[in-house]
Design an enzyme around this catalytic site. Structure first.
Site, mmCIF file in Angstrom:
data_model
loop_
_atom_site.group_PDB
_atom_site.id
_atom_site.type_symbol
_atom_site.label_atom_id
_atom_site.label_comp_id
_atom_site.label_asym_id
_atom_site.label_seq_id
_atom_site.Cartn_x
_atom_site.Cartn_y
_atom_site.Cartn_z
ATOM 1 N N ARG A 1 -4.524 -3.318 -10.082
ATOM 2 C CA ARG A 1 -2.997 -2.694 -10.299
ATOM 3 C C ARG A 1 -2.667 -4.001 -11.478
ATOM 4 N NH1 ARG A 1 2.065 -1.131 -7.272
ATOM 5 N NH2 ARG A 1 2.016 -3.028 -6.313
ATOM 6 N N ARG B 1 4.066 -11.181 0.597
ATOM 7 C CA ARG B 1 4.407 -9.661 0.636
ATOM 8 C C ARG B 1 3.794 -8.778 1.856
ATOM 9 N NH1 ARG B 1 2.708 -7.182 -5.330
ATOM 10 N NH2 ARG B 1 3.566 -5.108 -4.443
ATOM 11 N N ARG C 1 13.446 -1.603 4.628
ATOM 12 C CA ARG C 1 11.994 -2.633 4.337
ATOM 13 C C ARG C 1 12.630 -3.561 5.447
ATOM 14 N NH1 ARG C 1 10.042 -2.357 -0.705
ATOM 15 N NH2 ARG C 1 7.966 -3.101 -1.211
HETATM 16 P P1 B4P Z 1 7.367 -1.647 -4.456
HETATM 17 O O1 B4P Z 1 7.673 -1.442 -5.941
HETATM 18 O O2 B4P Z 1 7.838 -1.004 -3.191
HETATM 19 O O3 B4P Z 1 6.159 -2.247 -4.432
HETATM 20 P P2 B4P Z 1 5.061 -2.155 -3.566
HETATM 21 O O4 B4P Z 1 5.118 -1.879 -2.444
HETATM 22 O O5 B4P Z 1 4.084 -2.789 -4.372
HETATM 23 O O6 B4P Z 1 4.508 -0.529 -3.884
HETATM 24 P P3 B4P Z 1 4.294 0.735 -4.670
HETATM 25 O O7 B4P Z 1 5.325 1.412 -4.359
HETATM 26 O O8 B4P Z 1 4.152 -0.152 -6.127
HETATM 27 O O9 B4P Z 1 1.956 0.521 -4.607
HETATM 28 P P4 B4P Z 1 1.659 1.588 -4.509
HETATM 29 O O10 B4P Z 1 1.209 1.249 -3.172
HETATM 30 O O11 B4P Z 1 2.140 3.358 -4.198
HETATM 31 O O12 B4P Z 1 7.975 -3.274 -4.596
HETATM 32 C C1 B4P Z 1 8.861 -4.347 -5.396
HETATM 33 C C2 B4P Z 1 9.275 -5.440 -4.750
HETATM 34 O O13 B4P Z 1 10.227 -4.909 -4.856
HETATM 35 C C3 B4P Z 1 9.431 -6.309 -4.233
HETATM 36 O O14 B4P Z 1 8.338 -6.987 -3.210
HETATM 37 C C4 B4P Z 1 10.705 -6.669 -3.423
HETATM 38 O O15 B4P Z 1 11.348 -7.102 -4.046
HETATM 39 C C5 B4P Z 1 11.599 -5.695 -4.024
HETATM 40 N N1 B4P Z 1 11.951 -4.362 -3.107
HETATM 41 C C6 B4P Z 1 11.674 -3.265 -3.479
HETATM 42 N N2 B4P Z 1 12.317 -1.778 -2.166
HETATM 43 C C7 B4P Z 1 13.498 -3.054 -1.591
HETATM 44 C C8 B4P Z 1 14.011 -3.094 -0.295
HETATM 45 N N3 B4P Z 1 14.560 -2.085 0.060
HETATM 46 N N4 B4P Z 1 14.318 -4.819 0.000
HETATM 47 C C9 B4P Z 1 14.448 -5.814 -1.408
HETATM 48 N N5 B4P Z 1 13.444 -5.785 -1.720
HETATM 49 C C10 B4P Z 1 12.983 -4.995 -2.176
HETATM 50 O O16 B4P Z 1 -0.218 1.410 -5.298
HETATM 51 C C11 B4P Z 1 -0.629 0.131 -5.242
HETATM 52 C C12 B4P Z 1 -2.356 0.560 -5.871
HETATM 53 O O17 B4P Z 1 -3.125 1.399 -5.647
HETATM 54 C C13 B4P Z 1 -1.855 1.393 -7.418
HETATM 55 O O18 B4P Z 1 -2.206 0.412 -8.377
HETATM 56 C C14 B4P Z 1 -2.126 2.143 -7.398
HETATM 57 O O19 B4P Z 1 -2.953 3.252 -8.167
HETATM 58 C C15 B4P Z 1 -3.676 2.106 -5.840
HETATM 59 N N6 B4P Z 1 -3.664 3.761 -5.445
HETATM 60 C C16 B4P Z 1 -2.488 3.954 -4.481
HETATM 61 N N7 B4P Z 1 -3.418 5.182 -3.869
HETATM 62 C C17 B4P Z 1 -4.693 5.023 -4.004
HETATM 63 C C18 B4P Z 1 -6.163 5.441 -3.278
HETATM 64 N N8 B4P Z 1 -6.141 6.578 -2.413
HETATM 65 N N9 B4P Z 1 -6.984 5.064 -3.528
HETATM 66 C C19 B4P Z 1 -7.083 4.531 -4.535
HETATM 67 N N10 B4P Z 1 -6.199 3.243 -5.566
HETATM 68 C C20 B4P Z 1 -4.842 3.322 -4.867
#
Ligand code: B4P
Length: 192
Positions: A127, A144, A88
């Site tokens: 979500r 974020r 990240r």
């Molecule tokens: P993550 O869990 O990585 O969260 P995210 O960035 O929101 O991505 P995620 O994978 O969950 O969502 P997605 O896009 O699949 O991180 C959370 C937190 O953890 C960070 O803010 C930080 O604090 C910490 N953290 C994690 N890794 C870290 C690191 N390396 N360094 C430091 N801190 C770290 O999906 C989102 C939504 O979109 C879902 O509801 C899904 O159903 C929907 N969606 C997806 N594809 C779609 C499509 N094609 N059409 C319609 N909806 C869709």
């Protein structure tokens, strides 16, 4: 195959990684999921990460690297992995590169899921209603996305310069995006 999924919060990394895991038969390593598991278990690390995550900020690089080293030491990663949520920032990208070189498992693919900000906000709002995640409130989402633009977007350039980057259009149904990813990595899967 060793693959990293890059993209803003809500770009579909976790969603697509869950599907790719079945397709490639390799584990899905999500640093967000690993951290949420620590929070749920109430470990010291989880207690430290909980508020940072809820605010939408990044947990410290040292904690993340330790968690990853531990995860990569498990035997199920021998045939590859799908990494989601890491790196990240550039320090994490550099640390990962060195770690993978040290264990003799260089990255094969860095796939960026490209989605514009308006749609990201819409998906995360969806979500928030469905799952009620602590960090899906409007203020944390703004934070974020800002952190993504400032710290994570340069990671895309890092992989471009290393000749490992493939950009995939992340707009469309989950099936459409999945099919694009499968097509992008097909040449590598065919040769094994
Ligand atoms: P993550 O869990 O990585 O969260 P995210 O960035 O929101 O991505 P995620 O994978 O969950 O969502 P997605 O896009 O699949 O991180 C959370 C937190 O953890 C960070 O803010 C930080 O604090 C910490 N953290 C994690 N890794 C870290 C690191 N390396 N360094 C430091 N801190 C770290 O999906 C989102 C939504 O979109 C879902 O509801 C899904 O159903 C929907 N969606 C997806 N594809 C779609 C499509 N094609 N059409 C319609 N909806 C869709």
């Amino acid at each position: 195959m060793r693959l990293v999924l890059l993209g803003a919060p809500g770009s579909g990394k976790g969603t697509q990684a869950a599907r790719l895991k079945e397709h490639l038969q390799v584990p899905h390593i999500s640093t967000g999921d690993l951290l949420r598991a620590e929070v749920a278990a109430g470990t010291p690390l989880g207690k430290e990460a909980k508020d940072i995550m809820a605010r939408g900020e990044l947990v410290s690089d040292a904690i993340l690297l330790g968690m990853l080293e531990d995860r990569f030491s498990r035997p199920d990663t021998a045939n590859g992995f799908i990494l989601d949520g890491y790196p990240r920032n550039l320090a994490q990208a550099d640390a990962l590169d060195k770690l993978l070189q040290r264990i003799g498992q260089p990255m094969d693919f860095a796939l960026q899921l490209d989605v514009d900000n308006e749609l990201l906000i819409e998906r995360i709002a969806g979500r928030a209603k469905a799952e009620g995640r602590d960090d899906d409130n409007p203020e944390s989402v703004r934070k974020r996305l800002k952190i993504y633009d400032e710290l994570t977007a340069p990671v895309i350039e890092f992989y471009r310069q290393h000749g490992q980057l493939t950009v995939v259009d992340g707009v469309g149904s989950m099936d459409e995006v999945f099919n694009r990813i499968v097509e992008a990595i097909a040449p590598a899967t065919e040769v094994g």
